[in-house]
Design a protein around this motif. Sequence first.
Motif, short mmCIF file in Angstrom:
data_model
loop_
_atom_site.label_atom_id
_atom_site.label_comp_id
_atom_site.label_asym_id
_atom_site.label_seq_id
_atom_site.Cartn_x
_atom_site.Cartn_y
_atom_site.Cartn_z
N PRO A 1 -5.34 4.41 -2.05
CA PRO A 1 -3.75 4.82 -1.77
C PRO A 1 -3.69 6.46 -1.44
O PRO A 1 -4.43 7.13 -2.20
CB PRO A 1 -3.14 4.71 -3.26
CG PRO A 1 -4.09 3.39 -3.80
CD PRO A 1 -5.42 3.68 -3.30
N ILE B 1 1.54 6.83 1.54
CA ILE B 1 2.59 5.81 0.72
C ILE B 1 3.52 6.72 -0.05
O ILE B 1 4.58 6.32 -0.75
CB ILE B 1 1.89 4.90 -0.29
CG1 ILE B 1 1.26 5.75 -1.36
CG2 ILE B 1 0.75 3.96 0.42
CD1 ILE B 1 0.61 5.01 -2.63
N PRO C 1 -5.95 1.37 -6.72
CA PRO C 1 -5.84 0.06 -6.02
C PRO C 1 -5.41 -0.94 -7.08
O PRO C 1 -5.91 -0.78 -8.02
CB PRO C 1 -6.91 -0.21 -5.21
CG PRO C 1 -7.99 0.48 -5.68
CD PRO C 1 -7.21 1.75 -6.33
N ALA D 1 -0.42 2.89 -7.94
CA ALA D 1 -0.54 3.66 -6.70
C ALA D 1 -0.18 5.03 -6.88
O ALA D 1 -1.04 5.84 -5.85
CB ALA D 1 0.53 2.91 -5.61
N ILE E 1 4.12 -3.66 -4.44
CA ILE E 1 2.70 -3.45 -4.04
C ILE E 1 2.79 -3.55 -2.56
O ILE E 1 3.60 -4.35 -2.04
CB ILE E 1 1.61 -4.69 -4.49
CG1 ILE E 1 0.24 -4.41 -4.27
CG2 ILE E 1 2.01 -6.02 -4.21
CD1 ILE E 1 -0.60 -4.93 -5.00
N THR F 1 -1.83 -0.20 -1.07
CA THR F 1 -1.81 -0.06 -2.65
C THR F 1 -2.55 -1.10 -3.16
O THR F 1 -2.81 -0.73 -4.38
CB THR F 1 -0.44 0.29 -3.17
OG1 THR F 1 0.19 -0.99 -3.20
CG2 THR F 1 0.66 1.15 -2.26
N LEU G 1 6.65 5.75 -2.36
CA LEU G 1 6.76 5.92 -3.79
C LEU G 1 8.01 6.94 -4.35
O LEU G 1 8.22 6.58 -5.25
CB LEU G 1 5.52 7.14 -4.16
CG LEU G 1 4.12 6.23 -4.47
CD1 LEU G 1 2.93 7.45 -4.64
CD2 LEU G 1 4.16 5.37 -5.51
N SER H 1 -7.52 9.32 -5.67
CA SER H 1 -7.75 8.74 -4.33
C SER H 1 -9.10 9.42 -3.89
O SER H 1 -9.89 8.50 -3.23
CB SER H 1 -6.63 8.57 -3.35
OG SER H 1 -6.30 10.11 -3.05
#
Length: 338
Positions: free
Chosen positions: A300, A304, A257, A252, A271, A276, A308, A147
């Motif tokens: 992401p 998240i 993305p 993700a 999603i 994400t 996850l 990321s």
Amino acid sequence: MRDKGDEVTFFTTHANANSQSEHVPGRWFGERVLSLRSQVKKSKFDTILALGPYWNLLAIISTRLLRHPPAVVISGRTMERAARRVRNNKWIEIFLAKFWYRRADGYIAISHPTAAEAEAMFGINADRMWVIPNPAIAKITSTLPRSSSQTSAISADVTLEIAVPGRLTSSKRPSLAVAVAQHCREITGRETRVHFFGSGKAEASLRASTSPGIEIVFHGWIERWFEVAPTNAIVLVTSQLEGFANVLVESAAAGFPSVASSRALGVCDAIIPGLTGQLAVSDSIEDYSRAVLAAEAIKPDERILPWLHRFSAESSGMLLREALVEAKSSASRQASRS
């Protein structure tokens, strides 16, 4: 579950010398019913978990009228009614499922759309249904490694990289991914490259087609595709339908993305729009393209991680065990009342 002390036996309908599973022999369905019934009577299982329509029917029918039957928990991984748009040979399974599925002690769904369809289509009571997140990130050793390489400001001279992990078959519609890439190039004027991570019957036609201004790279099947995809790639899923779509969660977790269509139904559990990836509102090239370009601004990140974790082997296994125990307890209570 074995690590937690449970005794687990795997059954398959096809013998494999390299497998640790038990074989259920038989040349046709009726022979396999008798074979599985014999093994169940000898082994005294607490619960049978069936994976997929064929095994769902096999497990339910083979345990009928046993004196002390195990709890039978069946499962669903696809949108069955929608699948008829793609596979016309599903009607026999669906016809039988409408009669037999409601006799199961529990139903494990891979996503909420799959569960909703099972209740409406097969008459399965909601109190015997569990939605268990798939362990989609089990093969990813570290999450969100890429990321930091993505930025929200996209330069006009940066190549738009689109990654398409999955089988190259008609139901996955890989040619649509190429059409979306072409439309994105027309909108932005940027160089655009499509990376296919998979193989299948559609590959030949894709190679033979002309895609002006679009570079197409065929990597073949790579299980850990996320380790070799360009760091600024947008993952594009163009399936006509999905029961879930593991690849969206993988994306993700790896920091990519992703984009899918809301009309693929099951993808809504895989999603988080705006965090994400993006959901295209339809199957049109224009809507997919808008979603792809919007997804470029998404990174992401650590927000998240709790989401996850739902898709880890640890979390999924714990929830599955709880569902199987509850199904067994419910079946035992019902048997004691009858």
